[in-house]
Design a protein around this motif. Structure first.
Motif, mmCIF file in Angstrom:
data_model
loop_
_atom_site.group_PDB
_atom_site.id
_atom_site.type_symbol
_atom_site.label_atom_id
_atom_site.label_comp_id
_atom_site.label_asym_id
_atom_site.label_seq_id
_atom_site.Cartn_x
_atom_site.Cartn_y
_atom_site.Cartn_z
ATOM 1 N N LEU A 10 81.082 -54.992 41.374
ATOM 2 C CA LEU A 10 80.384 -55.238 40.117
ATOM 3 C C LEU A 10 80.899 -56.545 39.530
ATOM 4 O O LEU A 10 82.107 -56.763 39.454
ATOM 5 N N ALA A 11 79.997 -57.429 39.161
ATOM 6 C CA ALA A 11 80.379 -58.631 38.415
ATOM 7 C C ALA A 11 79.669 -58.571 37.068
ATOM 8 O O ALA A 11 78.526 -58.119 36.985
ATOM 9 N N ARG A 12 80.364 -59.010 36.019
ATOM 10 C CA ARG A 12 79.815 -58.938 34.664
ATOM 11 C C ARG A 12 79.930 -60.325 34.051
ATOM 12 O O ARG A 12 81.025 -60.805 33.798
ATOM 13 N N GLN A 13 78.790 -60.986 33.838
ATOM 14 C CA GLN A 13 78.824 -62.348 33.311
ATOM 15 C C GLN A 13 78.308 -62.382 31.873
ATOM 16 O O GLN A 13 77.249 -61.823 31.570
ATOM 17 N N PRO A 14 79.051 -63.027 30.966
ATOM 18 C CA PRO A 14 78.670 -63.027 29.552
ATOM 19 C C PRO A 14 77.424 -63.866 29.262
ATOM 20 O O PRO A 14 77.193 -64.902 29.893
ATOM 21 N N ILE A 15 76.635 -63.397 28.304
ATOM 22 C CA ILE A 15 75.489 -64.147 27.779
ATOM 23 C C ILE A 15 75.738 -64.337 26.287
ATOM 24 O O ILE A 15 76.010 -63.363 25.571
ATOM 25 N N PHE A 25 75.594 -58.913 28.640
ATOM 26 C CA PHE A 25 76.210 -59.236 29.923
ATOM 27 C C PHE A 25 75.140 -59.121 31.003
ATOM 28 O O PHE A 25 74.321 -58.201 30.959
ATOM 29 N N GLU A 26 75.179 -60.029 31.966
ATOM 30 C CA GLU A 26 74.379 -59.800 33.163
ATOM 31 C C GLU A 26 75.249 -59.039 34.141
ATOM 32 O O GLU A 26 76.391 -59.435 34.415
ATOM 33 N N LEU A 27 74.736 -57.923 34.634
ATOM 34 C CA LEU A 27 75.454 -57.123 35.621
ATOM 35 C C LEU A 27 74.946 -57.487 37.005
ATOM 36 O O LEU A 27 73.745 -57.453 37.264
ATOM 37 N N LEU A 28 75.878 -57.834 37.877
ATOM 38 C CA LEU A 28 75.522 -58.261 39.231
ATOM 39 C C LEU A 28 76.220 -57.343 40.221
ATOM 40 O O LEU A 28 77.411 -57.071 40.089
ATOM 41 N N PHE A 29 75.474 -56.890 41.202
ATOM 42 C CA PHE A 29 76.013 -55.945 42.164
ATOM 43 C C PHE A 29 75.880 -56.551 43.551
ATOM 44 O O PHE A 29 74.800 -56.955 43.955
ATOM 45 N N ARG A 30 77.001 -56.629 44.268
ATOM 46 C CA ARG A 30 77.012 -57.287 45.564
ATOM 47 C C ARG A 30 77.707 -56.402 46.593
ATOM 48 O O ARG A 30 78.634 -55.666 46.272
ATOM 49 N N THR A 40 68.256 -57.653 50.930
ATOM 50 C CA THR A 40 68.275 -56.245 51.323
ATOM 51 C C THR A 40 69.487 -55.544 50.728
ATOM 52 O O THR A 40 69.393 -54.466 50.152
ATOM 53 N N ASP A 41 70.643 -56.186 50.877
ATOM 54 C CA ASP A 41 71.863 -55.599 50.332
ATOM 55 C C ASP A 41 71.764 -55.435 48.825
ATOM 56 O O ASP A 41 72.184 -54.431 48.265
ATOM 57 N N ASP A 42 71.212 -56.463 48.157
ATOM 58 C CA ASP A 42 71.145 -56.408 46.705
ATOM 59 C C ASP A 42 70.178 -55.338 46.221
ATOM 60 O O ASP A 42 70.398 -54.718 45.192
ATOM 61 N N ALA A 43 69.090 -55.137 46.951
ATOM 62 C CA ALA A 43 68.157 -54.062 46.592
ATOM 63 C C ALA A 43 68.867 -52.718 46.710
ATOM 64 O O ALA A 43 68.750 -51.848 45.845
ATOM 65 N N ALA A 44 69.640 -52.561 47.794
ATOM 66 C CA ALA A 44 70.393 -51.324 47.975
ATOM 67 C C ALA A 44 71.465 -51.183 46.900
ATOM 68 O O ALA A 44 71.718 -50.092 46.395
ATOM 69 N N ALA A 45 72.085 -52.305 46.550
ATOM 70 C CA ALA A 45 73.120 -52.288 45.515
ATOM 71 C C ALA A 45 72.534 -51.854 44.180
ATOM 72 O O ALA A 45 73.103 -51.025 43.475
ATOM 73 N N THR A 46 71.368 -52.424 43.837
ATOM 74 C CA THR A 46 70.716 -52.049 42.577
ATOM 75 C C THR A 46 70.384 -50.561 42.572
ATOM 76 O O THR A 46 70.610 -49.866 41.585
ATOM 77 N N VAL A 62 79.183 -52.184 29.274
ATOM 78 C CA VAL A 62 78.845 -53.325 28.409
ATOM 79 C C VAL A 62 79.155 -53.099 26.932
ATOM 80 O O VAL A 62 78.978 -54.010 26.122
ATOM 81 N N GLY A 63 79.609 -51.895 26.553
ATOM 82 C CA GLY A 63 79.935 -51.648 25.159
ATOM 83 C C GLY A 63 78.704 -51.750 24.271
ATOM 84 O O GLY A 63 77.649 -51.202 24.577
ATOM 85 N N ALA A 64 78.841 -52.484 23.167
ATOM 86 C CA ALA A 64 77.741 -52.610 22.202
ATOM 87 C C ALA A 64 76.694 -53.625 22.653
ATOM 88 O O ALA A 64 75.615 -53.703 22.068
ATOM 89 N N GLN A 65 77.024 -54.419 23.682
ATOM 90 C CA GLN A 65 76.094 -55.456 24.133
ATOM 91 C C GLN A 65 74.982 -54.881 25.014
ATOM 92 O O GLN A 65 75.072 -53.753 25.511
ATOM 93 N N LEU A 66 73.943 -55.691 25.205
ATOM 94 C CA LEU A 66 72.881 -55.330 26.144
ATOM 95 C C LEU A 66 73.306 -55.682 27.564
ATOM 96 O O LEU A 66 74.205 -56.501 27.770
ATOM 97 N N ALA A 67 72.634 -55.070 28.541
ATOM 98 C CA ALA A 67 72.878 -55.388 29.951
ATOM 99 C C ALA A 67 71.612 -55.965 30.566
ATOM 100 O O ALA A 67 70.542 -55.363 30.469
ATOM 101 N N PHE A 68 71.732 -57.146 31.163
ATOM 102 C CA PHE A 68 70.657 -57.698 31.977
ATOM 103 C C PHE A 68 70.887 -57.208 33.405
ATOM 104 O O PHE A 68 71.972 -57.400 33.959
#
Length: 414
Positions: A10-15, A25-30, A40-46, A62-68
């Motif tokens: 899981l990667a979490r990048q601030p917006i 935060f944008e949530l990225l799954f790899r 393909t991997d990312d679709a499976a990750a999602t 993400v706490g009180a923030q939204l998640a992209f």
């Protein structure tokens, strides 16, 4: 298709908003083994992440923030996308998605259920963009992927359609200022964590007061001396009392006085809260939605938890880990080189090697956290984890525990 959940990072990048505070935060799954994002991997990750969302709880991530959250065509058309909480997420339609009539109808259906949408990596007004632009709330523009001469006209055209614009891959203060002038609402990139070194700069008096207090704590000064030093600065006193009364401090019952705070907390916890206070805006109360503070405290907590996983029960090692993590962004905070900062602050040899050269065990831990932040979740990250005898599962559990701790802190300190 799905893969075991333990194979994903899981990667979490601030917006950030225009005021430089966190909004999402944008949530990225790899997948663990890939060096590049693989569709393909990312679709499976999602799919794996969404299916676990009800167990994890998005508020823990993400706490009180939204998640992209990135969504492929397969994810959008699937049933499992509805496991995500519509009030907490913005579904980010990847640039590879084609705006077929079926897909447009599906986006309309999900909008009727309360979901919001963003378009990812827009570099021009293509047919697919034009077909989806009316349905989305946010348009993400890759500022590195657009010819600088074309950026003003592209942003003007999209703003005329009353869409909020998000600038991605903003890496310098100059790029941030340009995007601000062009009317972007949101910003993603690590420009805020890049040290803008000013030659001959000195640490401000308010920051020096906290560093002096840290020196007193580290030198085993008695409680009365520390209490008198804290009381000299009313804002430090106020912020310290607010911090120690948060759930994240782990103290039962309300603490009303500085003497009580110092007594109950002990030196280790007092040092921790003073380190956090360094990142408070001078002359203001602690704000946990400042991105540099969030990033520094997350690093500190992750290194603390990694140290405890590698060396169970060794609190001193964990405290050094926290110090390395939270001190690792002070060059950006003070606009000074790390060498100059460490000449001002007495930091132990292992911590110094980690902060200056990313050397030693703490340096390796810091490298892992930095790779996660930048979404470099490939073979180098897997190899670094193996070297510390940590698993992918260990790292994700550590990361989620750190996020939860930061969120507890943020709930009370605002």
């Amino acid at each position: 298709m799905s893969l075991p959940f333990d194979e994903f990072f899981l990667a979490r990048q601030p917006i950030l908003g225009r005021d430089q505070h966190l909004v999402a935060f944008e949530l990225l799954f790899r997948t663990a083994g890939s060096t590049e994002a693989n569709v393909t991997d990312d679709a499976a990750a999602t799919a794996a992440v969404i299916s676990h969302a009800s167990q994890l709880g998005m508020e823990h991530v993400v706490g009180a923030q939204l998640a992209f959250v990135n969504v492929t065509e397969a994810a959008l058309m699937s049933d499992y996308v509805r496991f995500l909480p519509a009030d907490k997420v913005i579904l980010e339609i990847l640039e590879t998605v084609k705006a077929t009539p079926e897909l447009v109808a599906r986006v309309r259906e999900l909008k009727s259920l309360g979901f919001k949408f963003a378009l990812d990596d827009v570099v021009a007004e293509s047919d697919d963009v034009r077909a989806l632009v009316k349905l989305v709330d946010v348009i993400k523009i890759d500022v590195k992927g657009v010819d600088p001469a074309r950026l003003p006209s592209l942003t003007a055209s999209l703003r005329q359609q009353h869409k909020k614009l998000l600038a991605e891959k903003v890496e310098t203060q100059e790029e941030f200022r340009l995007c601000l002038e062009l009317g972007f609402e949101y910003f993603q990139g690590f420009y805020f964590a890049r040290p803008d070194i000013m030659s001959g700069k000195k640490i401000a008096p308010s920051e020096l007061a906290i560093l002096d207090l840290l020196e007193l704590v580290n030198s085993d000064a008695d409680n009365h001396t520390i209490e008198l030093a804290v009381k000299r600065d009313a804002l430090i006193s106020l912020n310290l009392l607010r911090l120690v009364n948060t759930p994240a401090a782990g103290v039962r019952g309300k603490i009303d006085t500085l003497g009580q705070a110092i007594e109950v907390l002990g030196r280790r916890q007092l040092q921790r809260w003073l380190q956090i206070l360094l990142y408070a805006t001078p002359g203001a109360q602690v704000e946990m939605n400042l991105p540099l503070l969030q990033m520094a405290t997350t690093r500190g907590k992750m290194l603390e938890l990694m140290s405890l996983k590698i060396h169970p029960g060794q609190r001193a090692a964990a405290d050094t880990g926290f110090t390395v993590g939270i001190m690792s962004l002070t060059d950006a905070l003070f606009s000074m080189s790390m060498e100059d900062i460490l000449d001002t602050v007495d930091v132990a040899g292992e911590a110094r090697a980690a902060l200056l050269d990313r050397e030693g065990e703490y340096g390796e831990m810091l490298n892992i956290v930095e790779m996660l932040e930048k979404d470099k979740c490939g073979k180098a990250l897997s190899a670094a984890l193996r070297h510390l005898d940590l698993t992918i599962k260990d790292l994700r559990e550590i990361e989620l525990a750190a996020f939860e701790w930061i969120n507890e802190l943020a709930q009370e300190v605002h």
